[in-house]
Design a protein around this motif. Structure first.
Motif, PDB file in Angstrom:
ATOM      1  N   ASP A 168      47.743  40.557  49.050  1.00  0.00           N
ATOM      2  CA  ASP A 168      48.994  39.822  49.485  1.00  0.00           C
ATOM      3  C   ASP A 168      48.891  38.317  49.175  1.00  0.00           C
ATOM      4  OD1 ASP A 168      50.961  38.143  51.075  1.00  0.00           O
ATOM      5  OD2 ASP A 168      51.029  39.934  52.495  1.00  0.00           O
ATOM      6  N   ILE A 169      49.453  38.121  48.122  1.00  0.00           N
ATOM      7  CA  ILE A 169      49.457  36.706  47.341  1.00  0.00           C
ATOM      8  C   ILE A 169      49.556  35.443  48.171  1.00  0.00           C
ATOM      9  CG2 ILE A 169      50.183  35.359  45.456  1.00  0.00           C
ATOM     10  CD1 ILE A 169      48.366  37.641  44.452  1.00  0.00           C
ATOM     11  N   ASP A 170      50.751  35.613  48.984  1.00  0.00           N
ATOM     12  CA  ASP A 170      51.072  34.700  50.007  1.00  0.00           C
ATOM     13  C   ASP A 170      49.891  34.331  50.849  1.00  0.00           C
ATOM     14  OD1 ASP A 170      53.483  34.219  49.067  1.00  0.00           O
ATOM     15  OD2 ASP A 170      54.645  35.274  50.527  1.00  0.00           O
TER      16      ASP A 170
ATOM     17  N   LEU B 274      47.733  31.812  41.683  1.00  0.00           N
ATOM     18  CA  LEU B 274      48.153  32.383  42.621  1.00  0.00           C
ATOM     19  C   LEU B 274      49.672  31.870  42.768  1.00  0.00           C
ATOM     20  CD1 LEU B 274      45.128  32.518  45.240  1.00  0.00           C
ATOM     21  CD2 LEU B 274      45.698  34.101  43.528  1.00  0.00           C
ATOM     22  N   ALA B 275      49.768  30.948  42.473  1.00  0.00           N
ATOM     23  CA  ALA B 275      51.151  30.204  42.650  1.00  0.00           C
ATOM     24  C   ALA B 275      52.240  30.761  41.484  1.00  0.00           C
ATOM     25  CB  ALA B 275      51.076  28.467  42.686  1.00  0.00           C
ATOM     26  N   GLY B 276      51.069  30.829  40.390  1.00  0.00           N
ATOM     27  CA  GLY B 276      52.198  31.407  39.079  1.00  0.00           C
ATOM     28  C   GLY B 276      52.554  32.911  39.507  1.00  0.00           C
ATOM     29  N   LEU B 277      51.654  33.604  40.119  1.00  0.00           N
ATOM     30  CA  LEU B 277      51.812  34.962  40.481  1.00  0.00           C
ATOM     31  C   LEU B 277      52.808  35.033  41.384  1.00  0.00           C
ATOM     32  CD1 LEU B 277      48.332  36.461  40.594  1.00  0.00           C
ATOM     33  CD2 LEU B 277      50.097  37.311  38.943  1.00  0.00           C
ATOM     34  N   ARG B 278      52.962  34.451  42.515  1.00  0.00           N
ATOM     35  CA  ARG B 278      54.061  34.328  43.457  1.00  0.00           C
ATOM     36  C   ARG B 278      55.308  33.926  42.813  1.00  0.00           C
ATOM     37  NH1 ARG B 278      56.459  36.761  46.936  1.00  0.00           N
ATOM     38  NH2 ARG B 278      57.368  35.807  48.607  1.00  0.00           N
ATOM     39  N   CYS B 279      55.497  32.941  41.737  1.00  0.00           N
ATOM     40  CA  CYS B 279      56.719  32.778  40.984  1.00  0.00           C
ATOM     41  C   CYS B 279      57.339  33.726  40.346  1.00  0.00           C
ATOM     42  CB  CYS B 279      56.461  31.283  39.994  1.00  0.00           C
ATOM     43  SG  CYS B 279      56.212  29.759  40.790  1.00  0.00           S
ATOM     44  N   TRP B 280      56.318  34.575  39.671  1.00  0.00           N
ATOM     45  CA  TRP B 280      56.717  35.592  39.036  1.00  0.00           C
ATOM     46  C   TRP B 280      57.166  36.955  39.690  1.00  0.00           C
ATOM     47  CZ3 TRP B 280      56.085  40.698  37.951  1.00  0.00           C
ATOM     48  CH2 TRP B 280      56.404  41.335  36.752  1.00  0.00           C
TER      49      TRP B 280
ATOM     50  N   GLU C  41      57.002  20.215  37.031  1.00  0.00           N
ATOM     51  CA  GLU C  41      56.351  20.813  35.842  1.00  0.00           C
ATOM     52  C   GLU C  41      54.973  21.587  35.973  1.00  0.00           C
ATOM     53  OE1 GLU C  41      55.647  21.245  32.258  1.00  0.00           O
ATOM     54  OE2 GLU C  41      57.454  20.377  32.886  1.00  0.00           O
ATOM     55  N   THR C  42      54.115  21.147  36.920  1.00  0.00           N
ATOM     56  CA  THR C  42      52.863  22.120  37.181  1.00  0.00           C
ATOM     57  C   THR C  42      53.410  23.525  37.731  1.00  0.00           C
ATOM     58  OG1 THR C  42      51.860  20.247  37.867  1.00  0.00           O
ATOM     59  CG2 THR C  42      50.887  22.391  38.628  1.00  0.00           C
ATOM     60  N   MET C  43      54.503  23.744  38.552  1.00  0.00           N
ATOM     61  CA  MET C  43      54.862  25.060  38.785  1.00  0.00           C
ATOM     62  C   MET C  43      55.407  25.898  37.645  1.00  0.00           C
ATOM     63  SD  MET C  43      54.578  26.917  41.489  1.00  0.00           S
ATOM     64  CE  MET C  43      54.117  25.431  42.397  1.00  0.00           C
TER      65      MET C  43
ATOM     66  N   ARG D  38      54.371  30.138  33.636  1.00  0.00           N
ATOM     67  CA  ARG D  38      54.285  30.306  32.189  1.00  0.00           C
ATOM     68  C   ARG D  38      52.841  31.271  31.963  1.00  0.00           C
ATOM     69  NH1 ARG D  38      56.715  25.179  30.982  1.00  0.00           N
ATOM     70  NH2 ARG D  38      54.625  24.378  30.644  1.00  0.00           N
ATOM     71  N   LEU D  39      51.806  30.457  32.695  1.00  0.00           N
ATOM     72  CA  LEU D  39      50.408  31.029  32.380  1.00  0.00           C
ATOM     73  C   LEU D  39      50.409  32.402  33.100  1.00  0.00           C
ATOM     74  CD1 LEU D  39      48.284  27.886  33.060  1.00  0.00           C
ATOM     75  CD2 LEU D  39      48.786  29.107  31.076  1.00  0.00           C
TER      76      LEU D  39
END
Length: 343
Positions: free
Chosen positions: A135-137, A270-276, A312-314, A319-320
């Motif tokens: 659970d990424i959150d 982890l934040a990138g995965l949640r965005c995705w 920008e960081t998010m 992207r990563l």
């Protein structure tokens, strides 16, 4: 200015666990894109296998605490349980008999259906890992709290309370299509023993880190099989040394090598995965600016314990994550020319 990594036991344990978990999370998302129907059918089988244990008499608590779902899936997929099970002793003889009975029959009952649903992802990952993941959150919140606690630990040798460690991260046990486990019985007169080993395809496409990781995994599995097939009180120094070496290397970040150089380098992926994840949900709903909306939502819910980051960081985190998902070994996206990552 870049902040250096911490060098205490709490941070090393956290960094190792997160680093090991990330490839699984990328693989899960690649598999969902490439083989959504097969994964849905495997999820249906997951429910039926749980019912299988219940019909044998196992309670929900026993199924979860004893890792019976993982045991069953591993037995169907690989031929034996692969879960981290060193030192486990069953004092409940009825439960012990139930587990042995269940594992003796589960492969025959479900193997044909599972074989029909094998997908490229299952050549590299256990099905139980692909179906369950993290659970990424919750993981982001736990990691942020642990990082905060780690900053108060002065050195690697300092004692740390057990409840400070993050212990509920699912880390994958990797498979590889070029490596196969084998076992057979060896008879010498009235005595018998098991021979257990691996076969490596000479034409397999291993990277050196992949090969080293798989050999380490085999040594762990070999040690645990030695342990399980010996009397409980029979001390075996080889088994102890192999297991301790494996656990030490995992804890100190040697399986795999650590790459996170910043304290926020564990939260960013982890934040990138949640965005995705949110972007895909937004696309399904027809939300305009699906990716941007997802990024703003993650920023709004960013763990309060972490240093705030900007849009920008998010965008970079997203992207990563997208790049990592595309680059998993089995992803169809590897064979498709794609333009630059947007947003």
């Amino acid at each position: 200015m870049t902040k250096p990594k911490l060098n205490n036991l709490l941070y090393l344990h956290l960094a190792s666990n997160v680093t090991q978990a990330l490839p699984l999370e990328y693989a899960i998302r690649a598999a969902r894109m490439d083989n959504p129907l097969e994964l849905a059918q495997l999820a249906d089988l997951h429910v039926r296998i749980r019912q299988y244990w219940q019909d044998l008499g196992a309670t929900d608590v026993e199924i979860d605490v004893q890792d019976l779902m993982d045991y069953a899936w591993d037995t169907i997929q690989v031929g034996f349980p692969m879960s981290r099970r060193h030192g486990r002793v069953y004092t409940n003889r009825n439960l012990f008999k139930l587990i042995n009975l269940g594992l003796a029959n589960v492969r025959a009952q479900f193997e044909q259906e599972v074989d029909a649903l094998r997908i490229p992802a299952t050549r590299y990952f256990r099905i139980c890992d692909l179906l369950q993941g993290n659970d990424i959150d919750r993981m982001m919140v736990s990691v942020a709290q642990c990082l905060r606690d780690a900053k108060s630990v002065e050195s690697r040798g300092d004692e740390v309370e057990l409840n400070k460690f993050v212990l509920n991260i699912r880390m994958p046990i990797h498979l590889h299509p070029g490596m196969h486990y084998v076992a057979r019985d060896k008879h010498d007169g009235a005595a018998s023993a098991e021979s257990f080993g691996i076969l490596l395809d000479t034409d397999a496409n291993f990277s050196m880190p992949d090969l080293v990781r798989q050999i380490r995994e085999f040594l762990y599995q070999y040690a645990v099989r030695r342990e399980s097939l010996r009397p409980t009180l029979d001390h075996d120094p080889i088994t102890d040394e192999l297991i301790h070496a494996f656990l030490r290397d995992a804890l100190l970040g040697k399986i795999p090598q650590q790459k996170a150089a910043r304290l926020d380098g564990l939260i960013g992926p982890l934040a990138g995965l949640r965005c995705w994840d949110l972007a895909r949900l937004n696309e399904e709903k027809g939300t305009s600016d699906a990716v941007l909306t997802a990024q703003l939502d993650v920023l709004k819910d960013y763990p309060e314990l972490m240093v705030p980051v900007g849009e920008e960081t998010m965008r970079k985190n997203y992207r990563l994550a997208t790049k990592a998902i595309r680059e998993v070994p089995f992803s169809k996206a590897q064979n498709v020319r794609t333009g630059p990552l947007k947003n």
